[in-house]
Write a protein that holds these residues in place. Structure first.
Motif, mmCIF file in Angstrom:
data_model
loop_
_atom_site.group_PDB
_atom_site.id
_atom_site.type_symbol
_atom_site.label_atom_id
_atom_site.label_comp_id
_atom_site.label_asym_id
_atom_site.label_seq_id
_atom_site.Cartn_x
_atom_site.Cartn_y
_atom_site.Cartn_z
ATOM 1 N N PRO A 58 4.292 1.869 1.493
ATOM 2 C CA PRO A 58 3.652 2.894 0.647
ATOM 3 C C PRO A 58 4.608 3.430 -0.421
ATOM 4 O O PRO A 58 4.209 3.618 -1.570
ATOM 5 N N CYS A 59 5.870 3.637 -0.031
ATOM 6 C CA CYS A 59 6.811 4.233 -0.977
ATOM 7 C C CYS A 59 6.997 3.361 -2.208
ATOM 8 O O CYS A 59 7.010 3.858 -3.328
ATOM 9 N N PHE A 60 7.120 2.055 -2.013
ATOM 10 C CA PHE A 60 7.406 1.193 -3.157
ATOM 11 C C PHE A 60 6.160 0.569 -3.748
ATOM 12 O O PHE A 60 6.250 -0.312 -4.594
ATOM 13 N N SER A 61 4.978 0.987 -3.292
ATOM 14 C CA SER A 61 3.787 0.657 -4.073
ATOM 15 C C SER A 61 3.145 1.941 -4.574
ATOM 16 O O SER A 61 2.110 1.895 -5.214
ATOM 17 N N ARG A 62 3.779 3.054 -4.289
ATOM 18 C CA ARG A 62 3.294 4.377 -4.730
ATOM 19 C C ARG A 62 1.854 4.606 -4.316
ATOM 20 O O ARG A 62 1.100 5.272 -5.038
ATOM 21 N N ASN A 63 1.473 4.057 -3.188
ATOM 22 C CA ASN A 63 0.104 4.225 -2.677
ATOM 23 C C ASN A 63 0.169 4.852 -1.296
ATOM 24 O O ASN A 63 1.115 4.581 -0.557
ATOM 25 N N ARG A 83 -3.564 -2.327 -6.241
ATOM 26 C CA ARG A 83 -3.621 -1.355 -7.348
ATOM 27 C C ARG A 83 -2.507 -0.305 -7.301
ATOM 28 O O ARG A 83 -2.686 0.822 -7.753
ATOM 29 N N GLY A 84 -1.380 -0.692 -6.709
ATOM 30 C CA GLY A 84 -0.262 0.248 -6.675
ATOM 31 C C GLY A 84 0.660 0.048 -7.861
ATOM 32 O O GLY A 84 0.290 -0.555 -8.873
ATOM 33 N N GLN A 85 1.857 0.623 -7.758
ATOM 34 C CA GLN A 85 2.896 0.370 -8.747
ATOM 35 C C GLN A 85 4.077 -0.175 -7.969
ATOM 36 O O GLN A 85 4.892 0.585 -7.453
ATOM 37 N N ILE A 86 4.151 -1.501 -7.894
ATOM 38 C CA ILE A 86 5.068 -2.121 -6.935
ATOM 39 C C ILE A 86 6.448 -2.318 -7.536
ATOM 40 O O ILE A 86 6.578 -2.844 -8.645
ATOM 41 N N ARG A 146 1.944 0.387 -15.972
ATOM 42 C CA ARG A 146 0.586 0.919 -15.792
ATOM 43 C C ARG A 146 0.585 1.972 -14.696
ATOM 44 O O ARG A 146 1.393 1.931 -13.780
ATOM 45 N N GLY A 147 -0.322 2.866 -14.781
ATOM 46 C CA GLY A 147 -0.475 3.859 -13.720
ATOM 47 C C GLY A 147 -1.108 3.220 -12.509
ATOM 48 O O GLY A 147 -1.515 2.061 -12.536
ATOM 49 N N ARG A 148 -1.186 3.990 -11.450
ATOM 50 C CA ARG A 148 -1.816 3.474 -10.265
ATOM 51 C C ARG A 148 -3.317 3.385 -10.463
ATOM 52 O O ARG A 148 -3.917 4.266 -11.056
#
Lengths: 538, 324
Positions: free
Chosen positions: A279-284, A348-351, B62-64
Motif C-alpha cells: 500500500p505504501c508504495f502504490s499510495r493505495n 490505479r495507484g502511484q507505484i 499522474r494522480g491516483r
C-alpha cells in the motif's frame, strides 16, 4: 487523520531521548527491557544463526555439484543438512520477523509504550540464547544426523549422533517462542491506543497476533514430542518403538501437528510485512482489508488441520489421507485471496520501486510459485510421486526462503530508517534485492524438475543424469549468497555513515511513522489517538 | 555393504520419467492439468504486476485513479474464491480417486514381499526367488507389494510407476501397479534412513513373460514363501500347539486369514498381516477369546522375512488342508 499530539509546552529538556542514546554499555543492552533493544538482541543473534545455516547450505550445494558425493563423507553431509534444517527453522525462520520487526514495531504500531510483559520479553531472548548454546554444543559434540524432523525410530534407536543435545536445544528454544506469542497476544488485546479498534489494526499487527496464537497453541506439542524422544532414547520407554508395542507413526503425527502450523508461524508475519509495503508504495489503501484479516485468521486456523499431508505415503489410513488432502486444498484459498488482494492494491495507484517494494513484489512471485506447487502436493496421487523428492525441497524453500526470508528482507529495508534513523545505499540495496530474486529462482526452480524426474531429497550422491540440474541449482545458491551478504555490508555501513532519514521517509501511514526515528524510549511523547482506518493513503 | 556398487539404470535425464504403467500416464495427466492452471495463474499475476507497474508508475506524474468501491471489490474477491473452490474440488476428487487406485484393495496374483533394512531393499518373488536392490517383473501383470522394514522408516520409490510407499517397522504397507512396457527404471529409498541413505537405490527391470520366467528359472530353486513358511512353522515349534483339526491349545489357523477373530477382551479384530505379526511377537497383546495366554513371544528370534513367510503359509491354508 491519525494524529500524534506532541505537547507544545514541553521544554527542550523534556524532549524524550531516542532509545539508542541510553548508552552502548553491555549492561544497557543485556539488561534492557525496552522492546526495541530486545528486538536488536534478537536481530544480531538470528543474523548469526542465519549465516551459520547458510554456510551449511552452501557446503551442501557445493557437494551436490558432483554426483559422486566426493567432497564430503556421507556422515558429514547428513550432519550438514540436519544442522541446516535445525538452525534455519528454529533459530532463524521462526523467531525472524516476530522477534525482531514484530518486537520492535508491534507496540509502536498500536500506540503502546512497550510490550505488555517487558521482562518476559527479555527472558524469552535469554531462553532463545540458551537453546542456541545447546544446539551449538550438539555441533561441537560431533553434530546430529537425524534431519530437522528427528523421525523415529532412527532418532531414538539408530542414530549415533548428538540427538539429545540437539533436541534439548530445540525444546528450550520452543519456550522462547511460547513467551513471545503470549506477549504479542496480550499486548494486542490490552495495549491498543484509544480509537484503535480491531478493524483499524494494521495487517502486520494482525499477522503477528495470529502468529502468536499459533505459537502458543502448537509449540507445547513440539515440547512434548521432544521429551518423548529424549525418554525413548535415554530409557527406552517404547512409545515409538514397534518392538515394544510403540508406534513410529505416532511420532510423525505429533511432530507435524506442531511443524505444519510452524510453517504459518514463518509465513504469516512475512505476509504482514508485504501488506504494509505494497500500500505504501502504490499510495493505495490495501485492497479488501476485511478479506485480508479473515484470510490471516483462516490460515492460522486451518493450519492446524493439515498436518497429515506430510504422511500421505506413510501408511496412515487412506481415508485420513483424503481428509487431510481436502483441508490442504482449503488452506490454499485464503492464501490465494491474499495474493489477489496484494496485486489488486497496485491497481490505479502511484507505484514506485523502492527497495522494499522490489522485495515485496519478489515475495509475490516467489510465494505464488511456492503456493501453487503446494497445491500439487495437496493432490494425493501427485504427492505420492513427489513426496520426499526435490520437488518438496523446492516447494518449501520457495515458501520459507522465497516467502519468509524475502518478507524479512523487505521489512528490514522498509523499517530500517525507523530502526536506525538512517538510510542505506539505494543502488547497492537494489542490486542485492535483484540478486535475491534471480538467485532464488535459479537455485530452486531446477529442483522442481529434479523432483518430478524422481530425484529423492537428502541424497549425498545421486545418479549422473541429475547432475546438470544440480549444477544450475548450486550456481543459483552462489548468486543468492551475494543477495544476502551485500545487505550485511551496506546496512552495517549505514549505521554510522547513512544519511539521516527523518521520521517518515516513505511518507507512510501507521503510528510507527508518527514518532521520531530512531524512536524515543517510550515510543511516543504522548499517547496517540486513532481516528480512522489504516492505510489512509490519499 | 556401503562399498557395494550401485546399479543405476541407464535412463538419461527425463523431466517426465518413463511412463511405466497406465497409472503413471493418469498421474501425468493430473500433473499437466495442474501445470496448466499454475502457468495460467502465474501469467495473469505476473502480467498484472507488469502492466500495473508500467501504467501506474509514480514517475508518470499522474494522480491516483478512482478505486473500486467496497462492493465491487468484495465481488471480485468472492468470485475469485468461488472459482478457486470449484477448481480445487475437481482436482481433489481427481487426485483422491487415483490415490485409492494405488493403495486400495488389491486385485492381483503376484505378491512381492519387500523388506527394507539399512541400507538395502530385499525382495522375494512368489516362487521364492530373492533379490537385493534390483527388482525383476513381468510386463502386463498386476503386482502387489507388501512392504515392511526391519529397522527404521524407509520409503520405496519407483518414479516410473509414480509409486512411493513408506516401509515402516512393525507395519505392513501395500501398493500395486501394472507395468505396461519392458525396460529399466530407477528404484530409490526416499525416506532419509541414515548414513548410506543415498546408496539405497537400484533398478526395476520389467521383462516380457518368457524372459521373466527364464530369469526366475535361472535363479535356482528357493522354496516359495508359503513352503518356507511351513518349514519355519515346524522348526519354531508353532505346529506343536496350532495343530490341524485340534483347537484345544491354540486357535485353528486354516482359513483364518482376513477373517474377524473374537478377542478375549470382547473386541473383534481382522486377522490380517499386522495381526499375525503381532501375534507372533506380542502374543499376549490381543488374545483370542477362549484361550490361555501361554504362547511365548518370538520377538528377537525371528526375522521380518521369516514372519512374512509364515504369513504367506497361513494365507495359503484353507480349511480342510490341515486335515489330510
Amino acid at each position: 487523520m491519525t494524529s500524534v499530539v506532541y505537547s507544545e509546552s514541553e521544554d527542550r529538556h523534556a524532549t524524550p531521548r531516542d532509545y539508542l542514546s541510553g548508552g552502548w554499555s553491555i549492561r544497557s543492552w543485556l539488561l534492557t527491557v525496552d522492546h526495541k533493544r530486545i528486538a536488536w538482541l534478537y536481530a544480531v543473534s538470528i543474523t548469526g544463526f542465519f549465516f551459520f545455516g547458510s554456510a551449511a547450505a552452501l557446503l551442501i550445494r557445493l557437494e551436490l555439484i558432483s554426483p559422486a558425493g566426493d567432497l564430503l563423507s556421507a556422515e558429514s553431509y547428513n550432519k550438514l543438512f540436519s544442522l541446516h534444517g535445525i538452525v534455519m527453522v528454529w533459530f532463524f525462520l521462526i523467531p525472524s520477523i516476530p522477534a525482531t520487526l514484530g518486537n520492535f514495531l508491534l507496540p509502536m504500531m498500536i500506540g503502546a509504550r512497550d510490550m505488555a510483559f517487558p521482562k518476559l520479553n527479555l527472558l524469552s531472548w535469554y531462553i532463545y540464547t540458551l537453546g542456541g548454546i545447546f544446539t551449538l554444543a550438539a555441533v561441537i559434540a560431533g553434530g546430529v544426523d537425524t534431519g530437522w524432523t528427528f523421525y523415529t525410530p532412527y532418532s531414538t534407536l539408530f542414530s549415533n549422533s548428538a540427538v539429545l543435545a540437539a533436541a534439548t536445544g530445540v525444546f528450550i528454544v520452543g519456550f522462547s517462542s511460547i513467551l513471545t506469542g503470549i506477549n504479542f497476544i496480550v499486548t494486542t488485546h490490552t495495549m491498543r491506543a484509544p480509537g484503535l479498534s480491531w478493524l483499524r489494526l494494521p495487517l502486520f499487527v494482525w499477522a503477528n497476533y495470529a502468529t502468536g496464537l499459533v505459537m502458543v497453541l502448537a509449540t507445547p506439542v513440539l515440547a512434548i514430542t521432544l521429551v518423548l524422544i529424549a525418554l525413548e532414547r535415554a530409557l527406552g520407554i517404547g512409545i515409538f518403538d514397534p518392538a515394544l508395542g510403540g508406534d513410529p507413526l505416532l511420532f510423525q503425527h505429533l511432530f507435524w501437528f506442531y511443524s505444519h502450523p510452524a510453517v504459518y508461524i514463518m509465513i504469516l508475519p512475512a505476509m504482514g510485512v508485504v501488506s504494509e509495503i505494497i500500500p505504501c508504495f502504490s499510495r493505495n489503501p490495501i485492497f479488501g482489508y476485511m478479506g485480508m484479516v479473515l484470510s490471516i485468521m483462516a490460515i492460522a486456523l486451518f493450519g492446524f488441520v493439515v498436518w497429515g499431508h506430510h504422511m500421505f505415503v506413510s501408511g496412515q489410513s487412506m481415508y485420513a489421507g483424503i481428509l487431510f488432502s481436502f483441508f490442504s486444498f482449503l488452506v490454499a484459498i485464503p492464501s490465494a485471496i491474499k495474493t489477489l488482494n496484494w496485486t489488486a492494491t497496485l491497481f490505479r495507484g502511484q507505484i514506485s520501486f523502492s527497495v522494499s517494494m522490489i522485495y515485496a513484489l519478489s515475495f509475490l512471485e516467489l510465494f505464488t510459485v511456492g503456493g501453487l506447487t503446494g497445491v500439487f502436493l495437496a493432490a494425493l496421487a501427485l504427492d505420492v510421486h513427489l513426496h520426499d523428492t526435490y520437488f518438496i525441497t523446492a516447494h518449501f524453500h520457495y515458501i520459507m526462503v522465497g516467502g519468509a526470508v524475502t518478507g524479512y528482507m523487505g521489512g528490514l529495508h522498509f523499517w530500517w530508517p525507523k530502526l536506525t534513523g538512517r538510510m542505506y545505499s539505494r543502488p547497492w540495496a537494489t542490486v542485492a534485492a535483484l540478486a535475491l530474486l534471480i538467485g532464488l529462482n535459479l537455485t530452486f526452480y531446477p529442483q522442481f524438475l529434479l523432483g518430478y524426474a524422481g530425484m529423492p531429497r537428502r541424497y549425498h550422491s545421486y545418479p549422473e543424469e541429475f547432475e546438470i540440474l544440480h549444477v544450475l541449482s548450486s550456481l543459483g545458491a552462489g548468486v543468492l549468497a551475494l543477495g544476502y551478504l551485500l545487505p550485511l555490508i551496506y546496512l552495517s555501513w549505514s549505521l554510522r555513515h547513512g544519511e539521516k532519514s527523518g521520521p517518515n521517509p516513505w511518507d507512510a501511514t501507521g503510528l510507527e511513522w508518527q514518532t521520531a526515528s530512531p524512536p524515543p524510549v517510550h515510543n511516543f511523547a504522548e499517547t496517540p489517538v486513532v481516528t480512522e482506518k489504516p492505510y489512509a493513503y490519499k | 555393504m556401503s562399498e557395494q556398487a550401485i546399479e543405476d539404470p541407464q535412463v538419461g535425464l527425463q523431466l517426465i520419467p518413463q511412463q511405466g504403467s497406465e497409472y503413471a500416464v493418469q498421474v501425468d495427466h493430473l500433473y499437466y492439468a495442474l501445470l496448466g492452471i499454475s502457468g495460467l495463474l502465474m501469467a495473469i499475476l505476473a502480467g498484472l504486476v507488469v502492466v500495473f507497474a508500467a501504467r501506474y508508475r509514480r514517475t508518470l506524474g499522474r494522480g491516483r485513479g478512482k478505486l473500486l468501491s467496497d462492493r465491487s471489490g468484495r465481488r471480485v474477491e468472492i468470485g475469485f474464491a468461488l472459482s478457486l473452490c470449484a477448481a480445487f474440488i475437481g482436482l481433489f476428487f481427481w487426485a483422491s480417486q487415483l490415490y485409492l487406485k494405488l493403495y486400495g484393495e488389491p486385485a492381483t496374483d503376484i505378491v512381492i514381499d519387500v523388506v527394507a533394512k539399512q541400507w538395502m531393499w530385499k525382495f522375494q518373488h512368489p516362487d521364492g526367488t530373492r533379490e537385493i536392490n534390483t527388482l525383476h517383473l513381468p510386463v502386463g501383470e498386476t503386482v502387489q507389494l507388501r512392504i515392511t522394514s526391519q529397522d527404521v522408516v524407509h520409503s520405496l520409490s519407483f518414479p516410473a510407476f509414480r509409486l512411493k510407499r513408506d516401509a515402516v517397522p512393525g507395519m505392513y504397507t501395500t501398493a500395486q501397479f501394472t507395468p505396461i512396457r519392458t525396460g529399466e527404471s530407477h528404484l530409490f529409498c526416499a525416506e532419509y534412513c541414515g548414513t548410506d541413505h543415498s546408496r539405497m537405490r537400484g533398478k526395476v527391470v520389467v521383462m516380457n513373460q518368457t524372459d521373466y520366467q527364464r530369469w526366475l528359472a535361472g535363479q535356482g530353486d528357493a522354496p516359495s514363501p508359503a513352503d518356507a513358511g511351513e518349514q519355519l512353522f515346524q522348526s519354531y515349534g508353532c505346529s506343536g500347539c496350532h495343530k490341524p483339526g485340534d483347537a484345544t491349545l491354540a486357535p485353528e489357523l486354516a482359513g483364518i486369514f482376513g477373517k474377524p477373530v473374537p478377542l478375549a477382551s470382547g473386541e473383534t479384530v481382522v486377522a490380517d498381516e499386522a495381526y499375525i505379526r503381532d501375534s507372533i511377537l506380542q502374543p499376549q497383546k490381543q488374545l483370542v477369546a477362549g484361550y490361555q495366554p501361554i504362547m511365548p513371544s518370538y520377538s528377537g528370534q525371528i526375522s521380518e522375512e521369516e514372519i512374512l513367510q509364515i504369513i504367506s503359509y497361513i494365507q495359503s491354508l484353507t480349511p480342510g488342508d490341515q486335515n489330510d
